[in-house]
Scaffold this motif. Structure first.
Motif, PDB file in Angstrom:
ATOM      1  N   VAL A  13       0.835  -1.207   0.000  1.00 47.17           N
ATOM      2  CA  VAL A  13       0.000   0.000   0.000  1.00 47.17           C
ATOM      3  C   VAL A  13       0.869   1.255   0.000  1.00 47.17           C
ATOM      4  CG1 VAL A  13      -1.647   1.332   1.377  1.00 47.17           C
ATOM      5  CG2 VAL A  13      -1.990  -1.123   1.039  1.00 47.17           C
ATOM      6  N   LEU A  14       1.919   1.250   0.788  1.00 48.05           N
ATOM      7  CA  LEU A  14       2.806   2.417   0.833  1.00 48.05           C
ATOM      8  C   LEU A  14       3.465   2.651  -0.525  1.00 48.05           C
ATOM      9  CD1 LEU A  14       4.490   1.954   4.343  1.00 48.05           C
ATOM     10  CD2 LEU A  14       2.740   3.618   3.703  1.00 48.05           C
ATOM     11  N   ALA A  15       3.903   1.578  -1.167  1.00 45.26           N
ATOM     12  CA  ALA A  15       4.535   1.720  -2.481  1.00 45.26           C
ATOM     13  C   ALA A  15       3.530   2.218  -3.521  1.00 45.26           C
ATOM     14  CB  ALA A  15       5.134   0.380  -2.911  1.00 45.26           C
ATOM     15  N   ALA A  16       2.303   1.729  -3.448  1.00 44.86           N
ATOM     16  CA  ALA A  16       1.290   2.092  -4.439  1.00 44.86           C
ATOM     17  C   ALA A  16       0.827   3.534  -4.284  1.00 44.86           C
ATOM     18  CB  ALA A  16       0.094   1.142  -4.332  1.00 44.86           C
ATOM     19  N   THR A  17       0.797   4.033  -3.065  1.00 44.35           N
ATOM     20  CA  THR A  17       0.258   5.374  -2.817  1.00 44.35           C
ATOM     21  C   THR A  17       1.338   6.439  -2.668  1.00 44.35           C
ATOM     22  OG1 THR A  17       0.229   5.004  -0.418  1.00 44.35           O
ATOM     23  CG2 THR A  17      -1.762   4.406  -1.663  1.00 44.35           C
ATOM     24  N   GLY A  18       2.578   6.022  -2.414  1.00 42.72           N
ATOM     25  CA  GLY A  18       3.634   6.996  -2.159  1.00 42.72           C
ATOM     26  C   GLY A  18       3.587   7.579  -0.765  1.00 42.72           C
ATOM     27  N   ALA A  19       2.719   7.058   0.081  1.00 50.98           N
ATOM     28  CA  ALA A  19       2.621   7.546   1.455  1.00 50.98           C
ATOM     29  C   ALA A  19       3.778   7.006   2.291  1.00 50.98           C
ATOM     30  CB  ALA A  19       1.288   7.125   2.067  1.00 50.98           C
ATOM     31  N   THR A  20       4.024   7.631   3.410  1.00 51.35           N
ATOM     32  CA  THR A  20       5.084   7.172   4.309  1.00 51.35           C
ATOM     33  C   THR A  20       4.530   6.360   5.476  1.00 51.35           C
ATOM     34  OG1 THR A  20       4.993   9.259   5.540  1.00 51.35           O
ATOM     35  CG2 THR A  20       6.583   9.110   3.739  1.00 51.35           C
ATOM     36  N   LYS A  21       3.229   6.548   5.765  1.00 51.93           N
ATOM     37  CA  LYS A  21       2.605   5.797   6.852  1.00 51.93           C
ATOM     38  C   LYS A  21       1.165   5.469   6.483  1.00 51.93           C
ATOM     39  CE  LYS A  21       5.338   7.412  10.801  1.00 51.93           C
ATOM     40  NZ  LYS A  21       5.284   7.933  12.193  1.00 51.93           N
ATOM     41  N   VAL A  22       0.630   4.442   7.142  1.00 50.42           N
ATOM     42  CA  VAL A  22      -0.775   4.101   7.001  1.00 50.42           C
ATOM     43  C   VAL A  22      -1.462   4.266   8.345  1.00 50.42           C
ATOM     44  CG1 VAL A  22      -0.255   2.403   5.199  1.00 50.42           C
ATOM     45  CG2 VAL A  22      -0.492   1.645   7.581  1.00 50.42           C
ATOM     46  N   ASP A  23      -2.787   4.257   8.315  1.00 51.11           N
ATOM     47  CA  ASP A  23      -3.588   4.091   9.517  1.00 51.11           C
ATOM     48  C   ASP A  23      -4.146   2.677   9.494  1.00 51.11           C
ATOM     49  OD1 ASP A  23      -3.203   6.760  10.322  1.00 51.11           O
ATOM     50  OD2 ASP A  23      -4.870   7.433   9.072  1.00 51.11           O
ATOM     51  N   LEU A  24      -4.200   2.039  10.646  1.00 52.29           N
ATOM     52  CA  LEU A  24      -4.739   0.686  10.757  1.00 52.29           C
ATOM     53  C   LEU A  24      -6.056   0.748  11.519  1.00 52.29           C
ATOM     54  CD1 LEU A  24      -1.663  -1.605  11.623  1.00 52.29           C
ATOM     55  CD2 LEU A  24      -3.089  -1.686   9.581  1.00 52.29           C
ATOM     56  N   VAL A  25      -7.122   0.251  10.907  1.00 52.76           N
ATOM     57  CA  VAL A  25      -8.423   0.164  11.563  1.00 52.76           C
ATOM     58  C   VAL A  25      -8.782  -1.317  11.636  1.00 52.76           C
ATOM     59  CG1 VAL A  25     -10.863   0.782  11.463  1.00 52.76           C
ATOM     60  CG2 VAL A  25      -9.119   2.440  10.747  1.00 52.76           C
ATOM     61  N   THR A  26      -8.935  -1.837  12.850  1.00 51.11           N
ATOM     62  CA  THR A  26      -9.096  -3.269  13.038  1.00 51.11           C
ATOM     63  C   THR A  26     -10.368  -3.589  13.810  1.00 51.11           C
ATOM     64  OG1 THR A  26      -7.973  -3.499  15.200  1.00 51.11           O
ATOM     65  CG2 THR A  26      -6.568  -3.335  13.241  1.00 51.11           C
ATOM     66  N   HIS A  27     -10.869  -4.793  13.583  1.00 53.21           N
ATOM     67  CA  HIS A  27     -12.038  -5.276  14.316  1.00 53.21           C
ATOM     68  C   HIS A  27     -11.719  -6.647  14.906  1.00 53.21           C
ATOM     69  CE1 HIS A  27     -16.200  -7.254  14.447  1.00 53.21           C
ATOM     70  NE2 HIS A  27     -16.247  -6.295  15.357  1.00 53.21           N
ATOM     71  N   SER A  28     -12.103  -6.831  16.155  1.00 58.72           N
ATOM     72  CA  SER A  28     -12.026  -8.126  16.810  1.00 58.72           C
ATOM     73  C   SER A  28     -10.603  -8.700  16.724  1.00 58.72           C
ATOM     74  CB  SER A  28     -13.072  -9.064  16.191  1.00 58.72           C
ATOM     75  OG  SER A  28     -13.270 -10.200  16.973  1.00 58.72           O
ATOM     76  N   MET A  29     -10.459  -9.937  16.219  1.00 57.34           N
ATOM     77  CA  MET A  29      -9.153 -10.583  16.190  1.00 57.34           C
ATOM     78  C   MET A  29      -8.136  -9.812  15.367  1.00 57.34           C
ATOM     79  SD  MET A  29      -8.243 -14.558  15.215  1.00 57.34           S
ATOM     80  CE  MET A  29      -8.269 -14.314  13.430  1.00 57.34           C
ATOM     81  N   GLY A  30      -8.590  -8.968  14.447  1.00 52.52           N
ATOM     82  CA  GLY A  30      -7.650  -8.171  13.664  1.00 52.52           C
ATOM     83  C   GLY A  30      -6.767  -7.285  14.519  1.00 52.52           C
ATOM     84  N   SER A  31      -7.221  -6.990  15.743  1.00 52.01           N
ATOM     85  CA  SER A  31      -6.404  -6.200  16.657  1.00 52.01           C
ATOM     86  C   SER A  31      -5.110  -6.922  17.020  1.00 52.01           C
ATOM     87  CB  SER A  31      -7.191  -5.899  17.931  1.00 52.01           C
ATOM     88  OG  SER A  31      -8.356  -5.163  17.660  1.00 52.01           O
ATOM     89  N   LEU A  32      -5.165  -8.244  17.080  1.00 50.67           N
ATOM     90  CA  LEU A  32      -4.018  -9.001  17.590  1.00 50.67           C
ATOM     91  C   LEU A  32      -2.888  -9.105  16.569  1.00 50.67           C
ATOM     92  CD1 LEU A  32      -5.862 -11.830  19.560  1.00 50.67           C
ATOM     93  CD2 LEU A  32      -5.174  -9.536  20.305  1.00 50.67           C
ATOM     94  N   SER A  33      -3.213  -9.470  15.340  1.00 52.81           N
ATOM     95  CA  SER A  33      -2.157  -9.553  14.330  1.00 52.81           C
ATOM     96  C   SER A  33      -1.549  -8.187  14.075  1.00 52.81           C
ATOM     97  CB  SER A  33      -2.703 -10.139  13.026  1.00 52.81           C
ATOM     98  OG  SER A  33      -3.782  -9.354  12.540  1.00 52.81           O
ATOM     99  N   SER A  34      -2.374  -7.148  14.094  1.00 48.57           N
ATOM    100  CA  SER A  34      -1.852  -5.801  13.848  1.00 48.57           C
ATOM    101  C   SER A  34      -0.962  -5.341  14.999  1.00 48.57           C
ATOM    102  CB  SER A  34      -2.995  -4.819  13.613  1.00 48.57           C
ATOM    103  OG  SER A  34      -3.880  -4.776  14.713  1.00 48.57           O
ATOM    104  N   ARG A  35      -1.312  -5.694  16.228  1.00 50.82           N
ATOM    105  CA  ARG A  35      -0.458  -5.347  17.365  1.00 50.82           C
ATOM    106  C   ARG A  35       0.864  -6.109  17.311  1.00 50.82           C
ATOM    107  NH1 ARG A  35      -2.874  -6.401  22.823  1.00 50.82           N
ATOM    108  NH2 ARG A  35      -0.931  -5.378  23.460  1.00 50.82           N
ATOM    109  N   TYR A  36       0.811  -7.366  16.886  1.00 46.17           N
ATOM    110  CA  TYR A  36       2.055  -8.131  16.733  1.00 46.17           C
ATOM    111  C   TYR A  36       2.953  -7.462  15.692  1.00 46.17           C
ATOM    112  CZ  TYR A  36       5.158 -12.168  16.373  1.00 46.17           C
ATOM    113  OH  TYR A  36       6.271 -12.995  16.402  1.00 46.17           O
TER     114      TYR A  36
END
Length: 227
Positions: free
Chosen positions: A93-116
């Motif tokens: 996503v960073l390469a495609a958009t040229g951005a330097t950072k993303v925002d992460l929006v997670t639900h339920s178990m998605g919180s765990l993999s993103s925190r890892y």
């Protein structure tokens, strides 16, 4: 100088000026970069379609479609494996958009993999804001009702959670925020499960577990956090 000649000078000057090359117009400033891309991370037994309503609201509020990534992943695998795949997705996503950072929006178990990812895979340098909606950040008793590696990891006291929560629960520079509901029904015991030390922890109204991604008030609060 005769009066007739004086009267002719302004017209002559204007005619002459028409042949003088005009200064080039100042270049238009490049358009300001768009908002941080948002990578949405769904929960167990779900998919990127979880975020259809929220992504539509972001688009209506000016987020370009190309900066809203409703990522899907296999939910039967370990959250560690998912975190590694998330790292690749964020780099894409960073390469495609040229951005330097993303925002992460997670639900339920998605919180765990993103925190890892944030804690163990260098993700804290690539994420500006992190959102956990009804995340089992300290485990949930409901995880005894399902099987496989990710469910075992979501159970209170699991080795995965003990290591994830050891030390700083909100490491690095990202702005952490969690939302929890007293009526969740899946994540229990509610606030003590979801809330993280160092995060902005918000109690919602009486929302069921699957209502977080579609609730209008939650959206408004998430939008304010990721801006």
């Amino acid at each position: 100088m005769t009066p007739n000649l004086l009267r002719a000078l302004p017209a002559a000057a204007l005619a002459f000026a028409a042949f003088i090359p005009q200064a080039a117009a100042a270049p238009t400033a490049p358009a300001a970069g768009g908002p941080d891309p948002i990578v949405f991370v769904h929960g167990w037994n779900s998919s990127g379609s979880t975020w259809n309503t929220m992504a539509d609201r972001f688009r209506s509020d000016g987020w370009p479609a190309g900066r809203l990534d409703q990522w899907s992943y296999p939910t039967s695998q370990s959250n560690v494996t998912t975190a590694r795949q998330l790292a690749d997705e964020i780099d894409r996503v960073l390469a495609a958009t040229g951005a330097t950072k993303v925002d992460l929006v997670t639900h339920s178990m998605g919180s765990l993999s993103s925190r890892y990812y944030l804690k163990n895979l260098g993700g804290d340098s690539k994420v500006d804001a992190w959102v956990s909606l009804a995340g089992p950040n300290h485990g949930t008793s409901a995880a005894v009702l399902c099987g496989g590696a990710p469910c075992a990891e979501m159970r209170p006291g699991s080795r995965f959670l003990n290591e994830l929560n050891a030390g700083d629960e909100t490491p690095g520079a990202p702005r952490y925020a969690t939302w929890w509901s007293p009526c969740d029904g899946i994540i229990s015991p509610d606030s003590s499960t979801v809330a993280l030390s160092g995060a902005v922890n918000t109690e919602t109204g009486c929302l069921r577990h699957t209502a977080f991604p579609v609730d209008a008030r939650v959206y408004e609060e998430v939008r304010a956090h990721v801006r």
